[in-house]
Design an enzyme around this catalytic site. Structure first.
Site, PDB file in Angstrom:
ATOM      1  N   GLY A  45      24.673 -20.487 -13.396  1.00  0.00           N
ATOM      2  CA  GLY A  45      25.520 -20.992 -14.624  1.00  0.00           C
ATOM      3  C   GLY A  45      25.896 -22.556 -14.239  1.00  0.00           C
ATOM      4  O   GLY A  45      25.386 -22.909 -13.182  1.00  0.00           O
ATOM      5  N   GLN A  50      30.525 -30.204 -14.767  1.00  0.00           N
ATOM      6  CA  GLN A  50      29.840 -30.394 -13.434  1.00  0.00           C
ATOM      7  C   GLN A  50      28.791 -31.704 -13.621  1.00  0.00           C
ATOM      8  O   GLN A  50      28.358 -32.033 -12.596  1.00  0.00           O
ATOM      9  CB  GLN A  50      29.240 -29.238 -13.095  1.00  0.00           C
ATOM     10  N   LEU A  95      27.802 -25.100  -7.526  1.00  0.00           N
ATOM     11  CA  LEU A  95      26.770 -26.105  -7.417  1.00  0.00           C
ATOM     12  C   LEU A  95      27.456 -27.388  -6.960  1.00  0.00           C
ATOM     13  O   LEU A  95      27.098 -28.415  -6.375  1.00  0.00           O
ATOM     14  CB  LEU A  95      25.784 -26.415  -8.647  1.00  0.00           C
ATOM     15  N   HIS A 136      33.716 -17.801 -13.762  1.00  0.00           N
ATOM     16  CA  HIS A 136      33.480 -18.806 -12.826  1.00  0.00           C
ATOM     17  C   HIS A 136      33.383 -20.284 -13.825  1.00  0.00           C
ATOM     18  O   HIS A 136      33.900 -21.216 -13.551  1.00  0.00           O
ATOM     19  CB  HIS A 136      32.332 -18.597 -12.047  1.00  0.00           C
ATOM     20  N   HIS A 140      36.065 -23.668 -14.709  1.00  0.00           N
ATOM     21  CA  HIS A 140      35.375 -24.952 -14.767  1.00  0.00           C
ATOM     22  C   HIS A 140      36.175 -25.783 -15.921  1.00  0.00           C
ATOM     23  O   HIS A 140      36.461 -27.180 -15.637  1.00  0.00           O
ATOM     24  CB  HIS A 140      33.999 -25.245 -14.578  1.00  0.00           C
TER      25      HIS A 140
HETATM   26  O1  K2U Z   1      29.263 -23.084 -11.523  1.00  0.00           O
HETATM   27  C1  K2U Z   1      28.479 -23.408 -10.864  1.00  0.00           C
HETATM   28  O2  K2U Z   1      28.389 -24.039  -9.761  1.00  0.00           O
HETATM   29  C2  K2U Z   1      27.305 -22.242 -11.141  1.00  0.00           C
HETATM   30  C3  K2U Z   1      27.395 -21.033 -10.113  1.00  0.00           C
HETATM   31  C4  K2U Z   1      27.641 -19.969 -10.808  1.00  0.00           C
HETATM   32  C5  K2U Z   1      27.955 -18.746 -10.173  1.00  0.00           C
HETATM   33  C6  K2U Z   1      28.977 -18.657  -8.995  1.00  0.00           C
HETATM   34  C7  K2U Z   1      29.351 -17.582  -8.532  1.00  0.00           C
HETATM   35  C8  K2U Z   1      28.849 -16.458  -8.816  1.00  0.00           C
HETATM   36  C9  K2U Z   1      28.133 -16.446  -9.962  1.00  0.00           C
HETATM   37  C10 K2U Z   1      27.661 -17.599 -10.515  1.00  0.00           C
HETATM   38  C11 K2U Z   1      25.867 -21.409  -9.320  1.00  0.00           C
HETATM   39  O3  K2U Z   1      24.960 -20.498 -10.140  1.00  0.00           O
HETATM   40  S1  K2U Z   1      26.012 -20.588  -7.731  1.00  0.00           S
HETATM   41  C12 K2U Z   1      24.571 -20.267  -7.105  1.00  0.00           C
HETATM   42  C13 K2U Z   1      24.416 -18.850  -7.308  1.00  0.00           C
HETATM   43  C14 K2U Z   1      23.123 -18.462  -7.685  1.00  0.00           C
HETATM   44  C15 K2U Z   1      22.982 -16.952  -7.801  1.00  0.00           C
HETATM   45  C16 K2U Z   1      23.745 -15.999  -7.549  1.00  0.00           C
HETATM   46  C17 K2U Z   1      25.199 -16.446  -7.384  1.00  0.00           C
HETATM   47  C18 K2U Z   1      25.229 -17.914  -7.365  1.00  0.00           C
HETATM   48 ZN    ZN Z   2      30.815 -23.865 -10.276  1.00  0.00          ZN
END
Ligand code: K2U
Ligand code: ZN
Length: 177
Positions: A45, A50, A95, A136, A140
């Site tokens: 996501g 971001q 991220l 999530h 943001h």
């Molecule tokens: O918003 C972001 O930084 C994207 C996150 C989204 C996310 C966070 C927590 C739980 C689910 C989604 C990034 O994708 S974090 C990387 C990631 C990859 C696989 C599974 C969970 C988190």
């Molecule tokens: Zn995030």
């Protein structure tokens, strides 16, 4: 093109983002860039703030690589219109907070209404990782990070660690995470 991802703390990550009023070529390019940036990270996501754009646009694709076809979604002005009573706890990352993980409790199912990049109104109910991720990302857009659900002391410790990481990165001591 791949865009740089802002790292916490950064005031642009705390802003309430502006609704998208018009779907322009710039917006379409931003959505494409966000999807490319998300896949490259890799992540499942990404929200516009971001990459420094404080507008209400998120992209997500929670289909695990390999088993499911990719399902890139771009959501303009997403809104949660229903959420389940029962909750799920998931160890979240972000991220914008590299190498930081914490358990966050959220409703296990949500119904989301949004405008697609094609201008069509959409509504869908999400569960599992899709539900966690879309909540999530919508957080943001309201300047909320997953660490805001943690106890203040733990949140302050994480923020101090990130400030140190950014100072080291700025002085070139740390290779980009
Ligand atoms: O918003 C972001 O930084 C994207 C996150 C989204 C996310 C966070 C927590 C739980 C689910 C989604 C990034 O994708 S974090 C990387 C990631 C990859 C696989 C599974 C969970 C988190
Ligand atoms: Zn995030």
């Amino acid at each position: 093109m791949i865009r740089p991802i802002l790292i916490h703390p950064d005031p642009r990550l705390k802003k309430i983002c502006d609704p998208v009023a018009e779907i322009t070529d710039d917006l379409r390019r931003l959505a494409d860039d966000m999807l490319a940036t998300m896949y490259e990270a890799p992540g499942i996501g990404l929200a516009a703030p971001q990459v420094g754009v404080t507008r209400r646009l998120i992209v997500l694709d929670c289909n695990k690589e390999g088993d499911g076809a990719k399902r890139p979604l771009a959501m303009l002005n997403p809104q949660i219109v229903w959420q389940s009573e029962d909750v799920n706890t998931y160890e979240e990352g972000c991220l914008s907070l590299p190498n930081v993980f914490a358990d966050v409790e959220r409703p296990s199912e949500v119904k989301v209404r949004w405008t697609g990049i094609d201008g069509c109104e959409e509504e869908e109910q999400f569960s599992g990782l899709w539900a966690t991720c879309v909540q999530h990302e919508i957080d943001h857009l309201d300047g909320k990070l997953f660490i805001d659900y943690l106890r203040p002391l733990k949140r302050q410790m994480i923020t101090r660690k990130m400030e140190k990481f950014k100072r080291a990165q700025a002085s070139g001591l740390v290779v980009k995470a």
